[in-house]
Motif scaffolding. Structure first.
Motif, PDB file in Angstrom:
ATOM      1  N   PRO A 176      39.308  27.064  53.149  1.00  0.00           N
ATOM      2  CA  PRO A 176      38.992  28.470  52.843  1.00  0.00           C
ATOM      3  C   PRO A 176      39.099  28.802  51.356  1.00  0.00           C
ATOM      4  O   PRO A 176      38.359  29.658  50.864  1.00  0.00           O
ATOM      5  CB  PRO A 176      40.006  29.260  53.668  1.00  0.00           C
ATOM      6  CG  PRO A 176      41.099  28.301  53.977  1.00  0.00           C
ATOM      7  CD  PRO A 176      40.454  26.962  54.072  1.00  0.00           C
ATOM      8  N   ILE A 177      39.999  28.119  50.645  1.00  0.00           N
ATOM      9  CA  ILE A 177      40.123  28.354  49.203  1.00  0.00           C
ATOM     10  C   ILE A 177      38.843  27.896  48.498  1.00  0.00           C
ATOM     11  O   ILE A 177      38.264  28.624  47.673  1.00  0.00           O
ATOM     12  CB  ILE A 177      41.338  27.605  48.629  1.00  0.00           C
ATOM     13  CG1 ILE A 177      42.644  28.130  49.230  1.00  0.00           C
ATOM     14  CG2 ILE A 177      41.360  27.696  47.110  1.00  0.00           C
ATOM     15  CD1 ILE A 177      43.015  29.516  48.780  1.00  0.00           C
ATOM     16  N   GLU A 178      38.392  26.699  48.821  1.00  0.00           N
ATOM     17  CA  GLU A 178      37.187  26.167  48.188  1.00  0.00           C
ATOM     18  C   GLU A 178      35.972  27.022  48.531  1.00  0.00           C
ATOM     19  O   GLU A 178      35.140  27.312  47.656  1.00  0.00           O
ATOM     20  CB  GLU A 178      36.957  24.724  48.621  1.00  0.00           C
ATOM     21  CG  GLU A 178      35.767  24.075  47.925  1.00  0.00           C
ATOM     22  CD  GLU A 178      35.700  22.584  48.171  1.00  0.00           C
ATOM     23  OE1 GLU A 178      34.786  21.945  47.599  1.00  0.00           O
ATOM     24  OE2 GLU A 178      36.551  22.051  48.909  1.00  0.00           O
ATOM     25  N   GLU A 179      35.867  27.445  49.772  1.00  0.00           N
ATOM     26  CA  GLU A 179      34.733  28.282  50.166  1.00  0.00           C
ATOM     27  C   GLU A 179      34.747  29.609  49.422  1.00  0.00           C
ATOM     28  O   GLU A 179      33.697  30.089  48.970  1.00  0.00           O
ATOM     29  CB  GLU A 179      34.759  28.514  51.678  1.00  0.00           C
ATOM     30  CG  GLU A 179      34.441  27.276  52.498  1.00  0.00           C
ATOM     31  CD  GLU A 179      34.510  27.538  53.993  1.00  0.00           C
ATOM     32  OE1 GLU A 179      35.035  28.619  54.383  1.00  0.00           O
ATOM     33  OE2 GLU A 179      34.054  26.683  54.768  1.00  0.00           O
ATOM     34  N   ALA A 180      35.930  30.212  49.287  1.00  0.00           N
ATOM     35  CA  ALA A 180      36.029  31.507  48.598  1.00  0.00           C
ATOM     36  C   ALA A 180      35.676  31.375  47.123  1.00  0.00           C
ATOM     37  O   ALA A 180      35.046  32.271  46.538  1.00  0.00           O
ATOM     38  CB  ALA A 180      37.436  32.076  48.761  1.00  0.00           C
ATOM     39  N   ILE A 181      36.085  30.269  46.495  1.00  0.00           N
ATOM     40  CA  ILE A 181      35.748  30.047  45.090  1.00  0.00           C
ATOM     41  C   ILE A 181      34.234  29.898  44.934  1.00  0.00           C
ATOM     42  O   ILE A 181      33.616  30.491  44.044  1.00  0.00           O
ATOM     43  CB  ILE A 181      36.481  28.815  44.542  1.00  0.00           C
ATOM     44  CG1 ILE A 181      37.986  29.090  44.477  1.00  0.00           C
ATOM     45  CG2 ILE A 181      35.957  28.439  43.152  1.00  0.00           C
ATOM     46  CD1 ILE A 181      38.821  27.867  44.146  1.00  0.00           C
ATOM     47  N   ARG A 182      33.646  29.112  45.803  1.00  0.00           N
ATOM     48  CA  ARG A 182      32.191  28.896  45.737  1.00  0.00           C
ATOM     49  C   ARG A 182      31.423  30.190  45.977  1.00  0.00           C
ATOM     50  O   ARG A 182      30.367  30.422  45.377  1.00  0.00           O
ATOM     51  CB  ARG A 182      31.775  27.837  46.760  1.00  0.00           C
ATOM     52  CG  ARG A 182      32.224  26.415  46.419  1.00  0.00           C
ATOM     53  CD  ARG A 182      31.881  25.459  47.543  1.00  0.00           C
ATOM     54  NE  ARG A 182      32.274  24.090  47.277  1.00  0.00           N
ATOM     55  CZ  ARG A 182      31.512  23.184  46.683  1.00  0.00           C
ATOM     56  NH1 ARG A 182      30.276  23.517  46.305  1.00  0.00           N
ATOM     57  NH2 ARG A 182      31.930  21.953  46.479  1.00  0.00           N
ATOM     58  N   GLU A 183      31.961  31.036  46.845  1.00  0.00           N
ATOM     59  CA  GLU A 183      31.286  32.285  47.181  1.00  0.00           C
ATOM     60  C   GLU A 183      31.615  33.418  46.215  1.00  0.00           C
ATOM     61  O   GLU A 183      31.032  34.496  46.305  1.00  0.00           O
ATOM     62  CB  GLU A 183      31.660  32.700  48.605  1.00  0.00           C
ATOM     63  CG  GLU A 183      31.160  31.733  49.673  1.00  0.00           C
ATOM     64  CD  GLU A 183      31.738  32.016  51.048  1.00  0.00           C
ATOM     65  OE1 GLU A 183      32.530  32.989  51.159  1.00  0.00           O
ATOM     66  OE2 GLU A 183      31.420  31.282  51.993  1.00  0.00           O
TER      67      GLU A 183
END
Length: 235
Positions: A176-183
């Protein structure tokens, strides 16, 4: 502001109060700035040693004391002290430390790096999300305690180090951290390294039961290369 080459304790204004920290300067007397963020134990000798190591490699390194000169002596006390420090309050204190670090005449540049461990690794992520003056963020086995931050203002490149055997911060928690950064719209793609055979606190050589020498050495080499590339590209 005079330069004292020996590592020493410092005081500075932060979050409407007087904060304390441990400052180490590089042999040259100046360099890029890096904030070092403590584990849940407090500002221990281990964290001071990391600060010294960064200084020896050319950085002006500051470890702010988030617990007000108190160190936990067992995990129950560490948990209590960590839980007494809300993420927002900790980030506010760290922003004061960034202001102080960047104001020092020895610090080169108008941005800083942040390196943190365990609780401090989570604060690295939260600080980078909140403060655009952080341009290089290195969390060691840490995620945010209060959910995923808002990364819409993120400016920092992120290099994370995590143990494959870490039960407290499992690799799945990074998704979820990586997804939030990408988004978040910054265009930044974080790099998270997983270390085989390593668990939580694998970098802490003061804890023989957790320390993993091979993983620690590789993570440190990667960290130094990353910080130099982001903060001091001419080095």
């Amino acid at each position: 502001m005079s330069t004292d080459p020996a590592p020493h304790n410092v005081e500075f204004p932060s979050a409407g109060a007087t904060a304390h920290g441990y400052l180490a300067l590089p042999p040259a007397g100046h360099g890029p700035g890096v904030i070092v963020i403590q584990e849940w134990w407090g500002l221990t000798d281990h964290i001071k040693d990391i600060t010294d190591r960064l200084a020896r490699d050319g950085f002006v390194a500051l470890a702010p004391d988030l617990y007000g000169r108190t160190v936990a002596h067992d995990s129950a006390e560490a948990l209590r002290m960590m839980n007494a420090l809300p993420t927002a309050q900790g980030v506010e204190q760290l922003e004061g430390a960034v202001t102080y670090l960047l104001s020092r005449e020895e610090t080169r540049g108008d941005t800083a790096g942040a390196v943190g461990f365990c609780m401090g690794g989570g604060f690295v992520i939260s600080l980078a999300a909140a403060d655009e003056r952080i341009s290089a963020a290195v969390p060691f086995y840490g995620v945010n305690r209060d959910g995923v931050p808002d990364f819409s203002h993120l400016k920092a490149e992120i290099l994370g180090h995590y143990g494959e055997l870490d039960e407290g911060v499992p690799p799945s928690s990074l998704v979820p951290i990586e997804e939030a950064i990408r988004e978040g719209g910054s265009g930044i793609v974080p790099t998270f390294h997983l270390y085989a055979g390593a668990g939580h606190a694998f970098f802490n050589d003061g804890r023989p039961e957790a320390y993993h020498a091979e993983a620690a050495e590789l993570a440190w080499a990667r960290t130094l290369d990353f910080l130099h590339a982001q903060l001091d590209p001419k080095a």
